[in-house]
Design a protein around this motif. Sequence first.
Motif, mmCIF file in Angstrom:
data_model
loop_
_atom_site.group_PDB
_atom_site.id
_atom_site.type_symbol
_atom_site.label_atom_id
_atom_site.label_comp_id
_atom_site.label_asym_id
_atom_site.label_seq_id
_atom_site.Cartn_x
_atom_site.Cartn_y
_atom_site.Cartn_z
ATOM 1 N N ASN A 332 0.849 -1.213 0.000
ATOM 2 C CA ASN A 332 0.000 0.000 0.000
ATOM 3 C C ASN A 332 0.875 1.251 0.000
ATOM 4 O O ASN A 332 0.591 2.212 -0.721
ATOM 5 C CB ASN A 332 -0.881 0.037 1.247
ATOM 6 C CG ASN A 332 -2.188 -0.704 1.027
ATOM 7 O OD1 ASN A 332 -2.557 -0.997 -0.099
ATOM 8 N ND2 ASN A 332 -2.882 -1.014 2.110
ATOM 9 N N ASP A 364 5.313 6.066 5.547
ATOM 10 C CA ASP A 364 5.807 6.416 4.211
ATOM 11 C C ASP A 364 5.685 7.917 4.025
ATOM 12 O O ASP A 364 5.140 8.613 4.890
ATOM 13 C CB ASP A 364 4.989 5.659 3.136
ATOM 14 C CG ASP A 364 3.520 6.008 3.169
ATOM 15 O OD1 ASP A 364 3.189 7.191 2.937
ATOM 16 O OD2 ASP A 364 2.689 5.114 3.433
ATOM 17 N N ILE A 369 -3.466 9.831 3.746
ATOM 18 C CA ILE A 369 -4.817 9.421 3.336
ATOM 19 C C ILE A 369 -5.756 10.603 3.491
ATOM 20 O O ILE A 369 -5.744 11.263 4.538
ATOM 21 C CB ILE A 369 -5.291 8.266 4.243
ATOM 22 C CG1 ILE A 369 -4.306 7.108 4.081
ATOM 23 C CG2 ILE A 369 -6.690 7.809 3.908
ATOM 24 C CD1 ILE A 369 -4.202 6.261 5.304
ATOM 25 N N ILE A 377 -11.181 3.083 5.556
ATOM 26 C CA ILE A 377 -10.228 2.251 4.817
ATOM 27 C C ILE A 377 -10.100 0.823 5.356
ATOM 28 O O ILE A 377 -9.608 -0.042 4.661
ATOM 29 C CB ILE A 377 -8.830 2.907 4.715
ATOM 30 C CG1 ILE A 377 -8.299 3.210 6.079
ATOM 31 C CG2 ILE A 377 -8.868 4.140 3.863
ATOM 32 C CD1 ILE A 377 -6.878 3.662 6.022
ATOM 33 N N PHE A 382 -13.362 -1.489 0.459
ATOM 34 C CA PHE A 382 -13.114 -0.057 0.264
ATOM 35 C C PHE A 382 -11.759 0.129 -0.405
ATOM 36 O O PHE A 382 -10.730 -0.270 0.114
ATOM 37 C CB PHE A 382 -13.152 0.730 1.581
ATOM 38 C CG PHE A 382 -12.910 2.182 1.340
ATOM 39 C CD1 PHE A 382 -13.954 3.013 0.953
ATOM 40 C CD2 PHE A 382 -11.620 2.714 1.408
ATOM 41 C CE1 PHE A 382 -13.726 4.353 0.679
ATOM 42 C CE2 PHE A 382 -11.392 4.052 1.120
ATOM 43 C CZ PHE A 382 -12.453 4.864 0.759
ATOM 44 N N THR A 383 -11.782 0.735 -1.596
ATOM 45 C CA THR A 383 -10.526 0.989 -2.291
ATOM 46 C C THR A 383 -10.625 2.304 -3.038
ATOM 47 O O THR A 383 -11.712 2.710 -3.457
ATOM 48 C CB THR A 383 -10.182 -0.152 -3.273
ATOM 49 O OG1 THR A 383 -8.957 0.169 -3.926
ATOM 50 C CG2 THR A 383 -11.265 -0.378 -4.317
ATOM 51 N N THR A 384 -9.504 2.980 -3.199
ATOM 52 C CA THR A 384 -9.492 4.190 -4.028
ATOM 53 C C THR A 384 -8.697 3.914 -5.301
ATOM 54 O O THR A 384 -8.436 4.822 -6.073
ATOM 55 C CB THR A 384 -8.826 5.363 -3.282
ATOM 56 O OG1 THR A 384 -7.530 4.949 -2.875
ATOM 57 C CG2 THR A 384 -9.645 5.798 -2.100
ATOM 58 N N LYS A 385 -8.300 2.642 -5.440
ATOM 59 C CA LYS A 385 -7.463 2.318 -6.605
ATOM 60 C C LYS A 385 -8.339 1.946 -7.788
ATOM 61 O O LYS A 385 -9.417 1.379 -7.613
ATOM 62 C CB LYS A 385 -6.501 1.188 -6.245
ATOM 63 C CG LYS A 385 -5.529 1.673 -5.190
ATOM 64 C CD LYS A 385 -4.733 0.597 -4.567
ATOM 65 C CE LYS A 385 -4.033 1.167 -3.330
ATOM 66 N NZ LYS A 385 -3.501 0.113 -2.479
ATOM 67 N N GLY A 390 -7.118 -2.385 -7.272
ATOM 68 C CA GLY A 390 -7.366 -2.571 -5.830
ATOM 69 C C GLY A 390 -8.595 -3.427 -5.589
ATOM 70 O O GLY A 390 -9.555 -3.379 -6.352
ATOM 71 N N THR A 391 -8.529 -4.237 -4.517
ATOM 72 C CA THR A 391 -9.698 -5.068 -4.181
ATOM 73 C C THR A 391 -10.387 -4.503 -2.938
ATOM 74 O O THR A 391 -11.546 -4.791 -2.686
ATOM 75 C CB THR A 391 -9.263 -6.508 -3.845
ATOM 76 O OG1 THR A 391 -8.302 -6.430 -2.789
ATOM 77 C CG2 THR A 391 -8.685 -7.206 -5.044
ATOM 78 N N GLY A 392 -9.652 -3.742 -2.147
ATOM 79 C CA GLY A 392 -10.230 -3.193 -0.919
ATOM 80 C C GLY A 392 -10.347 -4.212 0.201
ATOM 81 O O GLY A 392 -11.036 -3.967 1.183
ATOM 82 N N LEU A 395 -6.621 -4.192 3.851
ATOM 83 C CA LEU A 395 -6.615 -3.676 5.227
ATOM 84 C C LEU A 395 -7.677 -4.361 6.074
ATOM 85 O O LEU A 395 -7.491 -4.554 7.275
ATOM 86 C CB LEU A 395 -6.806 -2.163 5.238
ATOM 87 C CG LEU A 395 -5.570 -1.361 4.810
ATOM 88 C CD1 LEU A 395 -5.856 0.131 4.874
ATOM 89 C CD2 LEU A 395 -4.367 -1.693 5.682
HETATM 90 P P1 ADP Z 1 -6.579 -1.812 -1.765
HETATM 91 O O1 ADP Z 1 -5.113 -1.683 -1.548
HETATM 92 O O2 ADP Z 1 -6.965 -3.012 -2.562
HETATM 93 O O3 ADP Z 1 -7.233 -0.560 -2.238
HETATM 94 P P2 ADP Z 1 -6.679 -1.846 1.111
HETATM 95 O O4 ADP Z 1 -7.738 -2.328 2.037
HETATM 96 O O5 ADP Z 1 -5.321 -2.431 1.286
HETATM 97 O O6 ADP Z 1 -7.241 -2.115 -0.338
HETATM 98 O O7 ADP Z 1 -6.577 -0.279 1.223
HETATM 99 C C1 ADP Z 1 -7.742 0.511 1.217
HETATM 100 C C2 ADP Z 1 -7.439 1.951 0.824
HETATM 101 O O8 ADP Z 1 -6.682 2.584 1.849
HETATM 102 C C3 ADP Z 1 -6.587 2.117 -0.407
HETATM 103 O O9 ADP Z 1 -7.347 2.028 -1.599
HETATM 104 C C4 ADP Z 1 -5.981 3.503 -0.180
HETATM 105 O O10 ADP Z 1 -6.876 4.511 -0.595
HETATM 106 C C5 ADP Z 1 -5.869 3.628 1.308
HETATM 107 N N1 ADP Z 1 -4.472 3.433 1.779
HETATM 108 C C6 ADP Z 1 -3.977 2.329 2.405
HETATM 109 N N2 ADP Z 1 -2.680 2.515 2.735
HETATM 110 C C7 ADP Z 1 -2.342 3.755 2.321
HETATM 111 C C8 ADP Z 1 -1.128 4.560 2.370
HETATM 112 N N3 ADP Z 1 0.012 4.107 2.928
HETATM 113 N N4 ADP Z 1 -1.179 5.805 1.851
HETATM 114 C C9 ADP Z 1 -2.320 6.295 1.280
HETATM 115 N N5 ADP Z 1 -3.485 5.604 1.200
HETATM 116 C C10 ADP Z 1 -3.503 4.348 1.716
#
Ligand code: ADP
Length: 445
Positions: A332, A364, A369, A377, A382-385, A390-392, A395
């Motif tokens: 991530n 990082d 976020i 998140i 939930f994903t912003t990708k 992204g699968t969401g 986390l």
């Molecule tokens: P995915 O990676 O498939 O989107 P995750 O559950 O791992 O699903 O993460 C959910 C969301 O959290 C991400 O889509 C992102 O928007 C946000 N996120 C997670 N880690 C970070 C990070 N280190 N910096 C910025 N955004 C993050």
Amino acid sequence: MNVLIVEDNADVRKLLLYTFEHHNCTVTEAQDGQEGLELAALHKPDVIISDALMPRMDGFQLLRALKADPALQSIPFIFYSSTYTGVEEEKLILSLGAEAFVAKPTEPEELWQKTCAIMDAWQVRQRKPAHPAIDESDEQYLREYSRIVASKLEEKVKELEVALALRIQAEDELRCLNAKLEQRVAREVEQNREKDRIMAHQSRLAAMGEMLSNIAHQWRQPLNNISLIVQNLQVEYEMDVLTRDSCREYVSECMEILAYMSRTINTFSTFYQPDRVRQLFELYPAIADALSLVREDLESHGIAYGIVNEYDSCVNGFRNEFSQVLLNIIVNAKEALLMRQPPAPKVSIVCSQEGASAVVTVSDNGGGIPPEILDKIFDPYFTTKFMSQGTGVGLYMSKMIIEKHMGGRISIANRADGVDGVDGAEVTIELPLAPPAASDGRAAV
Ligand code: ADP
């Protein structure tokens, strides 16, 4: 004024007591007609206010007994009832010598006013001849009294029957509702289980995808090397300069590279194997394992990384699952860094301890976020990708592993003073330390 209140309901009694005492009266309380009669003889009150339906001796009987006693018959008697409110009843009550009839419920203050008025009227009447003495064998009274009591009892029985029927119906409805609720809970539980199964499956698929992409990364360079060796072989052969030794050397180099590639597959597949049993494990090597899998990927994107191991912490749990969580978080961070493209992208991991917990932070400088999604998140899906990126579930599964499987806590926050003072995200994992925990400080790359 001395007031005797005869009432079996303690709450009503209290209310009347407060009201009359508030108007400077001296109040005596009796719980039923029997006690009322005894207290009336003892205290000779100025007025008696009595309920109708009471155990042992009811209001009618009390009134009759008072009027039959020459020492008590002149005490004014106020009948205060919610049961006997009909015209017939009122007639009988007054014919028995009560001063007045007041229907329940009446506001306490209003009752006080009425009592005063009744007492004033009684004073005036006192100058007129008193009520005729009651004849104990008065048949007319007994007939009327029995009729009224019987009809009231009938009414009460009917009311009770209706109440009972309603109660039975309510109980049936409640049973029905309970059965439905149980079915719904069972369905929800099953749906939740199914959801968890699907999520676990998706998470495995995501992990597999990650594994393939990491293997692809690890293989890119060796494949390139093998391709160069094969081309060299061909060129040397066509130029007729290929010797037996150089051919052997090329083959052995190829074999070495192939062995490395095969080891890569083993490393990854062991890493993604689910843990079967809990075990004591040290956090630092488990974190180092996760980092080693993405090391080349990070390097290929120019992302710096480092682990500072302040304490060797040992915890009880599932080592592979923990490493997968770390891998998730690092990936991530990598993706945020690739999106944001800061001048010196970096992922920093620190292992420390706080009280009885081992603490791992991964920070990082990828911009952090957006605050409006911070509390979402960890939600499943939930994903912003974009689309397939992204699968969401990463986390969400990480939270399950850390909090449900290993009894710890995972949280994420933005830090304005992140890595190298640049904005970024910081994930914190806290896990209960397993005794005995070594405590000498140690720093590593
Ligand atoms: P995915 O990676 O498939 O989107 P995750 O559950 O791992 O699903 O993460 C959910 C969301 O959290 C991400 O889509 C992102 O928007 C946000 N996120 C997670 N880690 C970070 C990070 N280190 N910096 C910025 N955004 C993050």
